[in-house]
Design a protein around this motif. Structure first.
Motif, PDB file in Angstrom:
ATOM      1  N   ASN A   1       0.817  -1.217   0.000  1.00 17.39           N
ATOM      2  CA  ASN A   1       0.000   0.000   0.000  1.00 17.39           C
ATOM      3  C   ASN A   1       0.848   1.264   0.000  1.00 17.39           C
ATOM      4  O   ASN A   1       0.425   2.302  -0.524  1.00 17.39           O
ATOM      5  CB  ASN A   1      -0.933   0.008   1.218  1.00 17.39           C
ATOM      6  N   THR A   2       2.040   1.187   0.578  1.00 21.52           N
ATOM      7  CA  THR A   2       2.914   2.362   0.665  1.00 21.52           C
ATOM      8  C   THR A   2       4.106   2.294  -0.278  1.00 21.52           C
ATOM      9  O   THR A   2       4.981   3.156  -0.235  1.00 21.52           O
ATOM     10  CB  THR A   2       3.429   2.516   2.111  1.00 21.52           C
ATOM     11  N   LEU A   3       4.144   1.255  -1.142  1.00 24.41           N
ATOM     12  CA  LEU A   3       5.257   1.049  -2.080  1.00 24.41           C
ATOM     13  C   LEU A   3       6.601   1.009  -1.363  1.00 24.41           C
ATOM     14  O   LEU A   3       7.586   1.576  -1.832  1.00 24.41           O
ATOM     15  CB  LEU A   3       5.261   2.156  -3.151  1.00 24.41           C
ATOM     16  N   ASP A   4       6.630   0.321  -0.234  1.00 22.88           N
ATOM     17  CA  ASP A   4       7.875   0.157   0.519  1.00 22.88           C
ATOM     18  C   ASP A   4       8.616  -1.051  -0.070  1.00 22.88           C
ATOM     19  O   ASP A   4       8.558  -2.169   0.449  1.00 22.88           O
ATOM     20  CB  ASP A   4       7.569  -0.062   2.001  1.00 22.88           C
ATOM     21  N   LEU A   5       9.334  -0.812  -1.162  1.00 23.87           N
ATOM     22  CA  LEU A   5       9.922  -1.900  -1.947  1.00 23.87           C
ATOM     23  C   LEU A   5      10.928  -2.754  -1.181  1.00 23.87           C
ATOM     24  O   LEU A   5      10.928  -3.979  -1.337  1.00 23.87           O
ATOM     25  CB  LEU A   5      10.570  -1.335  -3.211  1.00 23.87           C
ATOM     26  N   PRO A   6      11.830  -2.183  -0.376  1.00 20.23           N
ATOM     27  CA  PRO A   6      12.783  -3.056   0.339  1.00 20.23           C
ATOM     28  C   PRO A   6      12.108  -4.082   1.238  1.00 20.23           C
ATOM     29  O   PRO A   6      12.571  -5.226   1.329  1.00 20.23           O
ATOM     30  CB  PRO A   6      13.620  -2.060   1.148  1.00 20.23           C
ATOM     31  N   ILE A   7      11.005  -3.696   1.897  1.00 13.82           N
ATOM     32  CA  ILE A   7      10.304  -4.645   2.751  1.00 13.82           C
ATOM     33  C   ILE A   7       9.645  -5.728   1.911  1.00 13.82           C
ATOM     34  O   ILE A   7       9.683  -6.924   2.261  1.00 13.82           O
ATOM     35  CB  ILE A   7       9.255  -3.916   3.622  1.00 13.82           C
ATOM     36  N   ILE A   8       9.043  -5.346   0.781  1.00  7.90           N
ATOM     37  CA  ILE A   8       8.421  -6.337  -0.099  1.00  7.90           C
ATOM     38  C   ILE A   8       9.474  -7.324  -0.597  1.00  7.90           C
ATOM     39  O   ILE A   8       9.280  -8.548  -0.550  1.00  7.90           O
ATOM     40  CB  ILE A   8       7.727  -5.649  -1.285  1.00  7.90           C
ATOM     41  N   MET A   9      10.593  -6.788  -1.083  1.00  2.00           N
ATOM     42  CA  MET A   9      11.656  -7.653  -1.609  1.00  2.00           C
ATOM     43  C   MET A   9      12.227  -8.552  -0.522  1.00  2.00           C
ATOM     44  O   MET A   9      12.403  -9.760  -0.721  1.00  2.00           O
ATOM     45  CB  MET A   9      12.757  -6.791  -2.222  1.00  2.00           C
ATOM     46  N   GLY A  10      12.506  -7.984   0.643  1.00  2.00           N
ATOM     47  CA  GLY A  10      13.071  -8.765   1.734  1.00  2.00           C
ATOM     48  C   GLY A  10      12.124  -9.846   2.219  1.00  2.00           C
ATOM     49  O   GLY A  10      12.541 -10.977   2.501  1.00  2.00           O
ATOM     50  N   ALA A  11      10.819  -9.513   2.291  1.00  4.35           N
ATOM     51  CA  ALA A  11       9.832 -10.486   2.755  1.00  4.35           C
ATOM     52  C   ALA A  11       9.700 -11.638   1.771  1.00  4.35           C
ATOM     53  O   ALA A  11       9.635 -12.812   2.168  1.00  4.35           O
ATOM     54  CB  ALA A  11       8.482  -9.798   2.970  1.00  4.35           C
TER      55      ALA A  11
END
Length: 358
Positions: free
Chosen positions: A319-329
């Motif tokens: 929802n917030t386009l927090d890409l590092p968290i998406i990639m890391g998860a």
């Protein structure tokens, strides 16, 4: 057996390398400029230049890819030049220096997944460390429900083969496999957490840890795990029940089972001592896949029940386009999936030694 394990580890490393490669290019090229995402509405050219320099976004995509692999690798190479990108430049992260080659330090460290765009520079690994245990507890609870009830229902179906009990279990299993998890979550939350709350005392939403009303810290609320664990376990329970029934029926048709019957052994003794272990091979394989999938498939269930796990964190990051968290998860889930599959392959080889000798 050792060669078998090493072969599986080699395949696992190649698979993980492929996942990291796909995730990097997918979330680096398609979404846009990550520096602008980090700064949001407060961006200006000077700040953009500083952020791009700090995180290596000013480098060609190929260099960025190598830097990302270097960050994730436990054995890393880092330039001593302060103008070059390195996550060690600010002294915020711990690493053990092994030796130096020219102007490059060779260090050993934990995988570095970079920093969140939206959480004030908080490390992605810290975010995952805070949420993954909750998802793991939920997945283990769900898989235990699915395994115990599924094996039991499969055995009951065999005992009452072609009877009304068998047909009823098959109908429920088919229904359980066809209903999406997010629909089951909404239904269970509404019925047991709202309509029947007076009798069940269960909440529609809630996580494993809740904050004390008087500010005296957190406490564990075990009842909050009941509904999400049941919902998450419904589909694997249905699969396990079907697999257990079919596998047990196949084993019971083998020659050595007929020999056991000829010796006068009771039906339950034959199942317990001879048929059950050999029937578990496909069940163990299915459970491993489902358990690993639950770490990713818990996204909707966690979000609907307000369970503060990795799945809910992924939704918030999207929802917030927090890409590092998406990639890391995603990389973390993929790594766990691979580890679990290796572990299950070893168990499968123990249950059936013919696999190891192929």
């Amino acid at each position: 057996m050792v060669q078998y394990i090493l072969q599986k580890l080699g395949y696992a490393l190649l698979t993980l390398f492929g996942v990291v490669t796909v995730i990097f290019f997918l979330f680096t090229i398609l979404p846009g400029d990550p520096a602008r995402m980090m700064l949001g509405q407060n961006e200006n050219e000077e700040q953009l230049a500083v952020v791009k320099k700090k995180y290596g976004f000013d480098q060609p995509i190929g260099i960025q890819y190598l830097q990302y692999l270097n960050d994730l690798s436990p054995l890393s190479f880092h330039s001593q030049n302060p103008d070059d990108y390195t996550f060690l430049s600010e002294g915020k992260y711990s690493a053990t220096k092994l030796f130096a080659v020219a102007s490059t330090d060779v260090v050993i460290k934990l995988p570095y997944m970079r920093e969140s765009f939206q959480k004030n520079g908080k490390e992605v690994s810290s975010v995952i460390a805070e949420t993954l245990p909750n998802t793991f507890v939920l997945a283990v609870s769900a898989i235990c429900i699915a395994m115990l009830l599924g094996v039991f229902l499969g055995i009951v179906s065999v005992v009452f083969k072609d009877g009304w009990i068998d047909r009823f279990i098959q109908f429920i299993s088919t229904l359980g496999m066809s209903v999406p998890s997010f629909f089951s979550a909404i239904l269970f939350a509404w019925i047991f957490g709202f309509l029947l709350h007076e009798y069940t005392n269960l909440n529609m939403t809630g996580s494993l840890y809740e904050v004390d009303d008087f500010g005296e810290g957190k406490y564990i609320q075990w009842k909050n795990i009941i509904l999400p664990a049941i919902v998450l376990g419904i589909r694997p329970l249905a699969v396990v029940s079907q697999l257990m029934r079919n596998s047990l029926l196949e084993v019971l048709s083998q020659d050595y089972i007929r020999t056991a019957k000829a010796k006068g052994l009771s039906f339950f003794t034959i199942i317990r001592k001879h048929a059950l272990k050999n029937s578990l091979n496909p069940v163990v394989t299915a459970i491993s896949g489902w358990f690993a999938s639950m770490l990713a498939g818990a996204v909707f269930v966690e979000y609907i029940f307000g369970w503060n796990g990795l799945g809910k964190e992924i939704v918030d990051a999207l929802n917030t386009l927090d890409l590092p968290i998406i990639m890391g998860a995603v990389i973390t889930i993929a790594a766990l999936f691979i580890i679990i599959n290796i572990f299950v392959d070893i168990i499968y080889g123990w249950l059936d030694p013919k696999i190891v000798n192929r």
